[in-house]
Scaffold this motif. Sequence first.
Motif, PDB file in Angstrom:
ATOM      1  N   ASP A 119      -1.847  -4.909  44.591  1.00 59.91           N
ATOM      2  CA  ASP A 119      -2.419  -3.925  43.677  1.00 59.91           C
ATOM      3  C   ASP A 119      -1.479  -2.719  43.639  1.00 59.91           C
ATOM      4  OD1 ASP A 119      -3.918  -2.279  42.097  1.00 59.91           O
ATOM      5  OD2 ASP A 119      -5.589  -2.048  43.507  1.00 59.91           O
ATOM      6  N   VAL A 120      -0.884  -2.470  42.471  1.00 60.56           N
ATOM      7  CA  VAL A 120       0.116  -1.404  42.368  1.00 60.56           C
ATOM      8  C   VAL A 120      -0.507  -0.022  42.536  1.00 60.56           C
ATOM      9  CG1 VAL A 120       1.674  -2.765  40.922  1.00 60.56           C
ATOM     10  CG2 VAL A 120      -0.110  -1.371  39.847  1.00 60.56           C
ATOM     11  N   GLU A 121      -1.810   0.096  42.429  1.00 59.25           N
ATOM     12  CA  GLU A 121      -2.459   1.404  42.525  1.00 59.25           C
ATOM     13  C   GLU A 121      -3.043   1.675  43.907  1.00 59.25           C
ATOM     14  OE1 GLU A 121      -5.312   1.678  39.415  1.00 59.25           O
ATOM     15  OE2 GLU A 121      -3.809   1.752  37.796  1.00 59.25           O
ATOM     16  N   SER A 122      -2.892   0.742  44.846  1.00 60.45           N
ATOM     17  CA  SER A 122      -3.436   0.913  46.191  1.00 60.45           C
ATOM     18  C   SER A 122      -2.291   1.090  47.186  1.00 60.45           C
ATOM     19  CB  SER A 122      -4.279  -0.302  46.598  1.00 60.45           C
ATOM     20  OG  SER A 122      -5.370  -0.465  45.710  1.00 60.45           O
ATOM     21  N   LYS A 123      -2.302   2.197  47.905  1.00 64.33           N
ATOM     22  CA  LYS A 123      -1.255   2.455  48.883  1.00 64.33           C
ATOM     23  C   LYS A 123      -1.558   1.728  50.191  1.00 64.33           C
ATOM     24  CE  LYS A 123      -1.092   6.543  50.671  1.00 64.33           C
ATOM     25  NZ  LYS A 123      -1.010   8.016  50.848  1.00 64.33           N
ATOM     26  N   PHE A 124      -0.514   1.409  50.953  1.00 62.07           N
ATOM     27  CA  PHE A 124      -0.714   0.769  52.252  1.00 62.07           C
ATOM     28  C   PHE A 124       0.485   1.080  53.132  1.00 62.07           C
ATOM     29  CE2 PHE A 124       1.669  -2.484  49.910  1.00 62.07           C
ATOM     30  CZ  PHE A 124       2.633  -2.848  50.845  1.00 62.07           C
ATOM     31  N   GLU A 125       0.337   0.807  54.412  1.00 59.85           N
ATOM     32  CA  GLU A 125       1.420   0.930  55.390  1.00 59.85           C
ATOM     33  C   GLU A 125       1.242  -0.148  56.446  1.00 59.85           C
ATOM     34  OE1 GLU A 125       2.939   4.845  56.714  1.00 59.85           O
ATOM     35  OE2 GLU A 125       2.375   4.173  58.739  1.00 59.85           O
ATOM     36  N   ARG A 126       2.271  -0.966  56.643  1.00 61.62           N
ATOM     37  CA  ARG A 126       2.215  -2.055  57.607  1.00 61.62           C
ATOM     38  C   ARG A 126       3.490  -2.056  58.444  1.00 61.62           C
ATOM     39  NH1 ARG A 126      -0.114  -7.129  53.916  1.00 61.62           N
ATOM     40  NH2 ARG A 126      -1.849  -5.967  52.971  1.00 61.62           N
ATOM     41  N   THR A 127       3.319  -2.398  59.709  1.00 60.64           N
ATOM     42  CA  THR A 127       4.453  -2.483  60.633  1.00 60.64           C
ATOM     43  C   THR A 127       4.672  -3.940  61.022  1.00 60.64           C
ATOM     44  OG1 THR A 127       4.019  -0.264  61.504  1.00 60.64           O
ATOM     45  CG2 THR A 127       5.391  -1.717  62.835  1.00 60.64           C
ATOM     46  N   VAL A 128       5.898  -4.413  60.834  1.00 65.45           N
ATOM     47  CA  VAL A 128       6.243  -5.802  61.151  1.00 65.45           C
ATOM     48  C   VAL A 128       7.439  -5.799  62.088  1.00 65.45           C
ATOM     49  CG1 VAL A 128       5.348  -6.721  58.979  1.00 65.45           C
ATOM     50  CG2 VAL A 128       7.726  -5.951  59.102  1.00 65.45           C
ATOM     51  N   ASN A 129       7.599  -6.899  62.828  1.00 65.30           N
ATOM     52  CA  ASN A 129       8.753  -7.087  63.710  1.00 65.30           C
ATOM     53  C   ASN A 129       9.806  -7.911  62.984  1.00 65.30           C
ATOM     54  OD1 ASN A 129       7.737  -5.646  65.939  1.00 65.30           O
ATOM     55  ND2 ASN A 129       6.538  -7.418  66.600  1.00 65.30           N
ATOM     56  N   THR A 271      16.748  -8.150  70.152  1.00 68.78           N
ATOM     57  CA  THR A 271      16.487  -9.323  69.312  1.00 68.78           C
ATOM     58  C   THR A 271      15.462  -9.032  68.222  1.00 68.78           C
ATOM     59  OG1 THR A 271      14.808 -10.097  70.882  1.00 68.78           O
ATOM     60  CG2 THR A 271      17.064 -10.932  71.154  1.00 68.78           C
ATOM     61  N   GLU A 272      14.582  -8.074  68.442  1.00 67.39           N
ATOM     62  CA  GLU A 272      13.576  -7.703  67.446  1.00 67.39           C
ATOM     63  C   GLU A 272      13.438  -6.190  67.404  1.00 67.39           C
ATOM     64  OE1 GLU A 272      10.316 -11.335  66.981  1.00 67.39           O
ATOM     65  OE2 GLU A 272       9.795  -9.509  68.114  1.00 67.39           O
ATOM     66  N   LEU A 273      13.192  -5.695  66.175  1.00 68.60           N
ATOM     67  CA  LEU A 273      12.983  -4.262  65.984  1.00 68.60           C
ATOM     68  C   LEU A 273      11.824  -4.050  65.023  1.00 68.60           C
ATOM     69  CD1 LEU A 273      16.658  -2.958  65.714  1.00 68.60           C
ATOM     70  CD2 LEU A 273      15.017  -2.400  67.512  1.00 68.60           C
ATOM     71  N   PRO A 274      11.051  -2.972  65.192  1.00 72.22           N
ATOM     72  CA  PRO A 274       9.916  -2.729  64.297  1.00 72.22           C
ATOM     73  C   PRO A 274      10.375  -2.135  62.965  1.00 72.22           C
ATOM     74  CG  PRO A 274      10.032  -0.996  65.933  1.00 72.22           C
ATOM     75  CD  PRO A 274      11.111  -1.986  66.288  1.00 72.22           C
ATOM     76  N   LEU A 275       9.670  -2.507  61.914  1.00 75.59           N
ATOM     77  CA  LEU A 275       9.925  -1.973  60.574  1.00 75.59           C
ATOM     78  C   LEU A 275       8.587  -1.607  59.949  1.00 75.59           C
ATOM     79  CD1 LEU A 275      11.841  -1.384  58.170  1.00 75.59           C
ATOM     80  CD2 LEU A 275      11.448  -3.752  57.422  1.00 75.59           C
ATOM     81  N   THR A 276       8.436  -0.339  59.598  1.00 74.74           N
ATOM     82  CA  THR A 276       7.209   0.142  58.959  1.00 74.74           C
ATOM     83  C   THR A 276       7.427   0.180  57.455  1.00 74.74           C
ATOM     84  OG1 THR A 276       6.638   1.491  60.896  1.00 74.74           O
ATOM     85  CG2 THR A 276       5.555   2.028  58.816  1.00 74.74           C
ATOM     86  N   VAL A 277       6.684  -0.672  56.741  1.00 73.95           N
ATOM     87  CA  VAL A 277       6.775  -0.745  55.274  1.00 73.95           C
ATOM     88  C   VAL A 277       5.579   0.001  54.705  1.00 73.95           C
ATOM     89  CG1 VAL A 277       6.916  -2.253  53.268  1.00 73.95           C
ATOM     90  CG2 VAL A 277       7.916  -2.983  55.452  1.00 73.95           C
ATOM     91  N   SER A 278       5.846   1.032  53.939  1.00 74.07           N
ATOM     92  CA  SER A 278       4.781   1.807  53.297  1.00 74.07           C
ATOM     93  C   SER A 278       4.969   1.771  51.785  1.00 74.07           C
ATOM     94  CB  SER A 278       4.780   3.254  53.805  1.00 74.07           C
ATOM     95  OG  SER A 278       6.028   3.879  53.574  1.00 74.07           O
ATOM     96  N   TYR A 279       3.847   1.803  51.084  1.00 78.39           N
ATOM     97  CA  TYR A 279       3.887   1.735  49.620  1.00 78.39           C
ATOM     98  C   TYR A 279       2.935   2.774  49.036  1.00 78.39           C
ATOM     99  CZ  TYR A 279       2.686   0.509  44.867  1.00 78.39           C
ATOM    100  OH  TYR A 279       2.442   0.583  43.528  1.00 78.39           O
ATOM    101  N   ASP A 280       3.352   3.359  47.919  1.00 77.13           N
ATOM    102  CA  ASP A 280       2.487   4.263  47.158  1.00 77.13           C
ATOM    103  C   ASP A 280       2.978   4.279  45.727  1.00 77.13           C
ATOM    104  OD1 ASP A 280       0.474   5.976  46.566  1.00 77.13           O
ATOM    105  OD2 ASP A 280       1.280   7.722  47.630  1.00 77.13           O
ATOM    106  N   GLN A 281       2.054   4.527  44.801  1.00 80.54           N
ATOM    107  CA  GLN A 281       2.434   4.639  43.400  1.00 80.54           C
ATOM    108  C   GLN A 281       3.152   5.969  43.173  1.00 80.54           C
ATOM    109  OE1 GLN A 281      -1.008   4.981  40.814  1.00 80.54           O
ATOM    110  NE2 GLN A 281      -2.229   5.869  42.457  1.00 80.54           N
ATOM    111  N   ILE A 282       3.871   6.039  42.050  1.00 81.19           N
ATOM    112  CA  ILE A 282       4.624   7.244  41.731  1.00 81.19           C
ATOM    113  C   ILE A 282       4.571   7.494  40.233  1.00 81.19           C
ATOM    114  CG2 ILE A 282       6.843   6.040  41.450  1.00 81.19           C
ATOM    115  CD1 ILE A 282       8.195   8.421  42.796  1.00 81.19           C
ATOM    116  N   SER A 283       4.536   8.755  39.854  1.00 76.80           N
ATOM    117  CA  SER A 283       4.511   9.106  38.432  1.00 76.80           C
ATOM    118  C   SER A 283       5.928   9.096  37.876  1.00 76.80           C
ATOM    119  CB  SER A 283       3.877  10.482  38.239  1.00 76.80           C
ATOM    120  OG  SER A 283       4.665  11.480  38.863  1.00 76.80           O
TER     121      SER A 283
END
Length: 576
Positions: A119-129, A271-283
């Motif tokens: 959903d392009v209008e819903s923001k989220f933040e997830r952390t993956v290895n 061998t592994e590092l954390p990556l925080t992916v965050s998303y938000d809409q923009i005008s």
Amino acid sequence: MRGCLLLLGLRRRVVDAGGGRCLGGAGGAMLPRRSSLTGLAVGLFAVYVAHTCWVMYGIVHTRPCLAANREGAPGGHDGCIRPYLARRPKLQLSVYTTTRSSIGAENNIDLVLNVENFDVESKFERTVNVSVPKKTRNNGTLYAYIFLHHAGIQPWQDGKQVHIVSPLTTYMVPKPEEINLITGESVTQQIEAGKKQTYALDEPVSHWRSRLTLNVMVEDFVFDGSSLPADVHRYMKMVQLGKTVHYLPILFIDQLSNRVKDLMIINRSTTELPLTVSYDQISLGKLRFWIHMQDAVYSLQQFGFSEKDADEVKGIFVDTNLYFLALTFFVAAFHLLFDFLAFKNDISFWKKKKSMIGMSTKAVLWRCFSTVIIFLFLLDEQTSLLVLIPAGVGAVIELWKVKKALKMTFEWNSLIPVIKFGAFTESERKTEEYDTQAMKYLSYLLYPLCIGGAVYSLLNIKYKSWYSWLINSFVNGVYAFGFLFMLPQLFVNYKMKSVAHLPWKAFTYKAFNTFIDDIFAFIITMPTSHRLACFRDDVVFLVYLYQRWLYPVDKSRVNEYGESYEEKPKRKPHKE
């Protein structure tokens, strides 16, 4: 990158209190020329601010396609480019990593994040290895490929997918480790006991960008095909659907959010590092503004700014809201103007200065010493060039003032420079006596405090080297007690009951910049001691203002140029 323009009018260089020098004749002819540089600077500044405001308005306000509100042209070709998101397609977001800068299929890539029913209008933040390949651990580069495509279809099989590439690694020289100069122990040695991997101090190593910030422009904006903004155009991908042209979702990576504080050194054992992916809409307006800011930061790096210097600029944009950012722009513009006017008037004052009557020589020497020490400290701390460059220019000017104050001249004797000092008058020697008396009282307090602080920091605080400890000890003394070395000038003013000998024009501009520095102290990253020193200068200037009120200008008094403002100009008798 560490003002307010309250003096916009052209200033005539009239004598001290505005006394009555005739506007005609040779003296009057000089007045417009003396103020022309200030007037030119103010005029250029006004043009610059007006032009910048116009450019900013053009960035945040994009002209839509007017034909979209009317009936289409014959055949439906109205020249408008419509948003594909208006059709409400079902989308999926996929993030892949690979060591290659370009991919053609799903070979040698790793899927690290998959968001179905995106959903392009819903923001989220997830952390993956994220798995770190061996090539990346050996100072290689790892790329992130972000795809926005139709749900249920592989990205490389979807003709209407959009993607963008961003490196997840960057190269930067690691910060030197601080140690206790007495015991030689570091914090890392105490915790890890020799497990730390060492690097050469001047060798850039690979760092991990632990944050990835994504944006999608969600406005249902209809572009005019004949006047597409160049900044957005390079992020657009267009498709023909029937008789109309649509642009696919505009996917954008916010590189300004990649801060130095989020970087992590990549070791060969990682061998592994954390990556925080965050998303938000923009005008659309903010998207265009962000594109221009990222291009500006990239240009700074091309001109030689390091990753840390660019990070200071990023902090101004990321850590403040847009309204405060606009205020910051105007404040910075005024600061540059007042810096120029203060330097110009200060240099002009000291260039004409022939006598040191009423001026504290020791205050000039101390100001020079403290300015050079502060510059070396900021250089040792790898402070932003926004703060470092003005400090360096100020140090050069203070060295020149010392040459003028001590009446130093340089002569060459068989390729060996010889320094000679000029003679002082009786009035100047009287001023020197007041100056020496004030410094004697101050030395009883300051020297023990500075020496005690240096010994305490040596025993309890960790430093990179002995040079770093020495510079920090000096600068802590300057920041903590340096304003007391301005007291000799206040003492001389008190003994002489006059402030007419001070460069009040330059003081005024510097005072405005001091109040501006108070604002920048909370915006630009700088050492805490340097931040506190900004507020210290406010107090000193208020004392100078009190003396200005306490000792009004005596117009009948002869100043250091031999002029009295109430003297009437002598006229030659008229011969009949």
